[in-house]
Write an enzyme that holds these catalytic residues in place. Structure first.
Site, mmCIF file in Angstrom:
data_model
loop_
_atom_site.group_PDB
_atom_site.id
_atom_site.type_symbol
_atom_site.label_atom_id
_atom_site.label_comp_id
_atom_site.label_asym_id
_atom_site.label_seq_id
_atom_site.Cartn_x
_atom_site.Cartn_y
_atom_site.Cartn_z
ATOM 1 C CG HIS A 65 -1.597 4.486 -1.814
ATOM 2 N ND1 HIS A 65 -2.444 4.879 -2.626
ATOM 3 C CD2 HIS A 65 -1.474 3.372 -2.135
ATOM 4 C CE1 HIS A 65 -3.004 4.008 -3.361
ATOM 5 N NE2 HIS A 65 -2.341 2.857 -2.932
ATOM 6 N N GLY A 68 -1.013 -4.768 1.022
ATOM 7 C CA GLY A 68 -0.513 -3.540 1.505
ATOM 8 C C GLY A 68 -1.660 -2.601 1.643
ATOM 9 C CB CYS A 92 -4.659 0.174 -6.386
ATOM 10 S SG CYS A 92 -4.677 1.392 -5.168
ATOM 11 C CG LEU A 93 -7.080 -3.040 -1.340
ATOM 12 C CD1 LEU A 93 -6.795 -3.015 0.202
ATOM 13 C CD2 LEU A 93 -8.252 -4.170 -1.702
ATOM 14 C CD GLN A 99 -4.622 2.275 -0.479
ATOM 15 O OE1 GLN A 99 -3.685 1.807 0.106
ATOM 16 N NE2 GLN A 99 -5.281 1.613 -1.468
ATOM 17 C CG HIS A 135 1.213 0.296 -4.735
ATOM 18 N ND1 HIS A 135 0.627 -0.083 -5.949
ATOM 19 C CD2 HIS A 135 0.025 0.541 -3.928
ATOM 20 C CE1 HIS A 135 -0.647 -0.227 -5.912
ATOM 21 N NE2 HIS A 135 -1.085 0.487 -4.777
ATOM 22 C CD GLU A 136 0.690 -0.232 -0.099
ATOM 23 O OE1 GLU A 136 -0.228 0.757 0.392
ATOM 24 O OE2 GLU A 136 0.385 -1.153 -0.739
#
Ligand SMILES: [Zn+2]
Length: 181
Positions: free
Chosen positions: A147, A50, A101-102, A55, A143-144
């Protein structure tokens, strides 16, 4: 030509800033369509499941999700684009699970998430859709969407002692989460 976008890491204010809604009139624009394409390319490049627009330094309420079929955590999730998503928990049940997480490279932690959620959003063409999600898909959605509110999974952890470097986790907890979001 779709560029691979630079991923913002924690410490950059864009990761901690609530994103604004995408104006519905902008969805059909070439700029918006290119953003979606480049987010997908970027998610694939970094092997995430994702990616949210903040991000990649874009303060808009957009995210992409795709979980490959080989994943052991549940059924595959086909490529899903979330524009202006609204997430509503279904029931009170929350389950712990590993997340990465990226924007927080190299780390993993155990995060409780609602096991079932309802997702309402627009697709990349501005068409509204709704989905009921459970398990890992529900986890990635939460999670997304966090963000988009300037939150990261660290904020949701109830026991920071689980925070681990991926390298150590692979050595000591073989079934832990491998992909980033
Ligand atoms: Zn993330």
């Amino acid at each position: 030509m779709n560029a691979i976008l630079k991923v913002a890491r924690i410490g950059h204010p864009v990761v901690r800033t609530a994103a604004g809604p995408v104006p519905e009139g902008d969805v059909a624009s070439a700029d918006f369509q290119r953003l979606v394409d480049e987010m997908i390319v970027t998610m694939h490049e970094y092997e995430g499941v994702g990616l949210a627009a903040p991000q990649v330094h874009v303060p808009l309420r957009v995210a992409v999700i795709e979980v490959p079929a080989s994943d052991e955590r549940g059924p595959a999730v086909p490529l899903t684009v979330l524009v202006n998503p609204v997430v509503t928990p279904r029931g009170d049940e929350r389950r712990p699970g590993w997340e990465g997480c990226l924007s927080i490279p190299g780390l993993r932690g155990v995060v409780p998430r609602f096991d079932r959620v309802r997702l309402e959003a627009l697709d990349r063409h501005g068409r509204p859709y709704a989905a009921e999600a459970a398990g890992f898909f529900a986890r990635v959605i939460q999670h997304e969407c966090d963000h988009l509110d300037g939150k990261v999974y660290l904020d949701r952890m109830e026991d920071l002692r689980t925070l681990s470097f991926l390298r150590e986790l692979h050595r000591h907890v073989p079934d832990a989460e491998r992909e980033d979001h």
